[in-house]
Scaffold this active site. Sequence first.
Site, PDB file in Angstrom:
ATOM      1  N   TYR A   1       0.868  -1.466   0.249  1.00  7.10           N
ATOM      2  CA  TYR A   1      -0.048  -0.101   0.035  1.00  7.10           C
ATOM      3  C   TYR A   1       0.813   1.168  -0.016  1.00  7.10           C
ATOM      4  CZ  TYR A   1       0.567   0.925   5.003  1.00  7.10           C
ATOM      5  OH  TYR A   1       1.310   1.188   6.287  1.00  7.10           O
TER       6      TYR A   1
ATOM      7  N   LYS B   1       6.285  -1.478   2.045  1.00  6.09           N
ATOM      8  CA  LYS B   1       5.077  -0.908   2.710  1.00  6.09           C
ATOM      9  C   LYS B   1       4.043  -2.079   2.348  1.00  6.09           C
ATOM     10  CE  LYS B   1       2.867   3.543   3.393  1.00  6.09           C
ATOM     11  NZ  LYS B   1       2.946   3.360   4.974  1.00  6.09           N
TER      12      LYS B   1
ATOM     13  N   GLU C   1      12.180   2.709  13.863  1.00  6.22           N
ATOM     14  CA  GLU C   1      11.197   3.634  13.453  1.00  6.22           C
ATOM     15  C   GLU C   1      10.070   3.561  14.430  1.00  6.22           C
ATOM     16  OE1 GLU C   1       9.659   2.838   9.606  1.00  6.22           O
ATOM     17  OE2 GLU C   1       9.644   0.623  10.323  1.00  6.22           O
TER      18      GLU C   1
ATOM     19  N   LEU D   1      10.802   1.483   7.105  1.00  3.83           N
ATOM     20  CA  LEU D   1      10.091   2.206   5.984  1.00  3.83           C
ATOM     21  C   LEU D   1      10.771   3.354   5.312  1.00  3.83           C
ATOM     22  CD1 LEU D   1       7.635   1.547   4.086  1.00  3.83           C
ATOM     23  CD2 LEU D   1       6.900   3.542   5.167  1.00  3.83           C
TER      24      LEU D   1
HETATM   25  N1  PDD Z   1       2.462   5.118   7.687  1.00 10.12           N
HETATM   26  N2  PDD Z   1       7.304   4.125   9.107  1.00 10.12           N
HETATM   27  C1  PDD Z   1       6.151   3.222   8.953  1.00 10.12           C
HETATM   28  C2  PDD Z   1       6.129   1.769   9.450  1.00 10.12           C
HETATM   29  C3  PDD Z   1       4.978   3.908   8.564  1.00 10.12           C
HETATM   30  O1  PDD Z   1       3.723   2.988   8.508  1.00 10.12           O
HETATM   31  C4  PDD Z   1       5.134   5.088   7.993  1.00 10.12           C
HETATM   32  C5  PDD Z   1       3.795   5.688   7.446  1.00 10.12           C
HETATM   33  C6  PDD Z   1       6.135   5.849   8.129  1.00 10.12           C
HETATM   34  C7  PDD Z   1       6.401   7.245   7.313  1.00 10.12           C
HETATM   35  O2  PDD Z   1       6.408   7.127   6.045  1.00 10.12           O
HETATM   36  P1  PDD Z   1       5.661   8.670   5.376  1.00 10.12           P
HETATM   37  O3  PDD Z   1       6.437   9.702   5.859  1.00 10.12           O
HETATM   38  O4  PDD Z   1       6.100   8.313   3.832  1.00 10.12           O
HETATM   39  O5  PDD Z   1       4.316   8.590   5.572  1.00 10.12           O
HETATM   40  C8  PDD Z   1       7.270   5.320   8.508  1.00 10.12           C
HETATM   41  C9  PDD Z   1       1.364   5.548   7.054  1.00 10.12           C
HETATM   42  C10 PDD Z   1       1.007   7.228   7.096  1.00 10.12           C
HETATM   43  C11 PDD Z   1       0.030   4.671   7.253  1.00 10.12           C
HETATM   44  O6  PDD Z   1       0.209   3.568   7.372  1.00 10.12           O
HETATM   45  O7  PDD Z   1      -1.028   5.217   7.382  1.00 10.12           O
END
Ligand code: PDD
Length: 285
Positions: A31, A146, A179, A203
């Site tokens: 996703y 992801k 993270e 991620l």
């Molecule tokens: N999640 N690390 C993880 C495990 C995440 O699920 C996310 C973001 C990030 C941050 O990535 P970005 O800056 O590209 O949003 C880091 C999204 C927002 C979600 O699962 O809803």
Amino acid sequence: MTIYLNGEYMPIEEAKIPVLDRGFIFGDGVYEVIPVYSRNVFRLESHLRRLRHSLDGIRLINPHSDAEWTDIISELVKRNETQDQYLYLHITRGVAKRDHAFPSPPVKPTVFMMSNPLLAPPADLLKSGVGAVSAEDNRWLRCDIKAIALLPNVLLRQLAIDAGCAETILIRENEFMTEGAASNIFVVKNGKLLAPPKDNLMLPGITYDVVLEIAAANQIPHEVRRIAATEVFSADELLLTSSTKEVLPITTLDGKPVGNGKPGAMFTRLHNLYQEFKLTVMRAT
Ligand code: PDD
């Protein structure tokens, strides 16, 4: 709310997928979450690049070219009401008889996309900061993908919620920070912004990239390297970043104050610069 499913736009209530979808049965899919500000899609190219990386990681052929993705996304943004939105893209290996092995010959992937209103974090949260807890990172070794299979992240995030906090900071092997359960984490020590390296254990956040670009462009001391757990627990500031939360200060960790327990100077600076940066995107059309 209008959603996109396999080539069609429809009200969410009408969207149906077969129970044998491999996303439902195996969590076999990937996703993306993409913010939209004033109807301008934020960093679309980077999100589509990360999507390609995720699809390659699970050996699923990209069902669309970047041009096709761009068209579908533009149309979905148009069909939804709010100026600021966040898009959720979800691609699974499709519908097939239950068997762990990939369907052979391959079947059509399921492509789902929805848009929700994007609400900026409320002002009082930016003033007080959020709480976090720490936990052992017990996820797999391909956290750079992801993947929709988010059960570990769900359980880890719930630890924070159960403690009245917003996020769980993940520590691998009792040694180093990776993270958050659904965000990237930055550490600030002695005026320097520290970020963990983009490897298979986290991620590669798009917001993370923007924050590091902003730091570089504004002569903010910063370093990308492995961050020891001890550095997290003795940080002057901790920051959380994600597409939906932007940049947030973490002011307690495991019930103890981070630094002086208030959002710090680095947060204020980065938050302001991030808002300025967003304005350049909003002016894009
Ligand atoms: N999640 N690390 C993880 C495990 C995440 O699920 C996310 C973001 C990030 C941050 O990535 P970005 O800056 O590209 O949003 C880091 C999204 C927002 C979600 O699962 O809803």
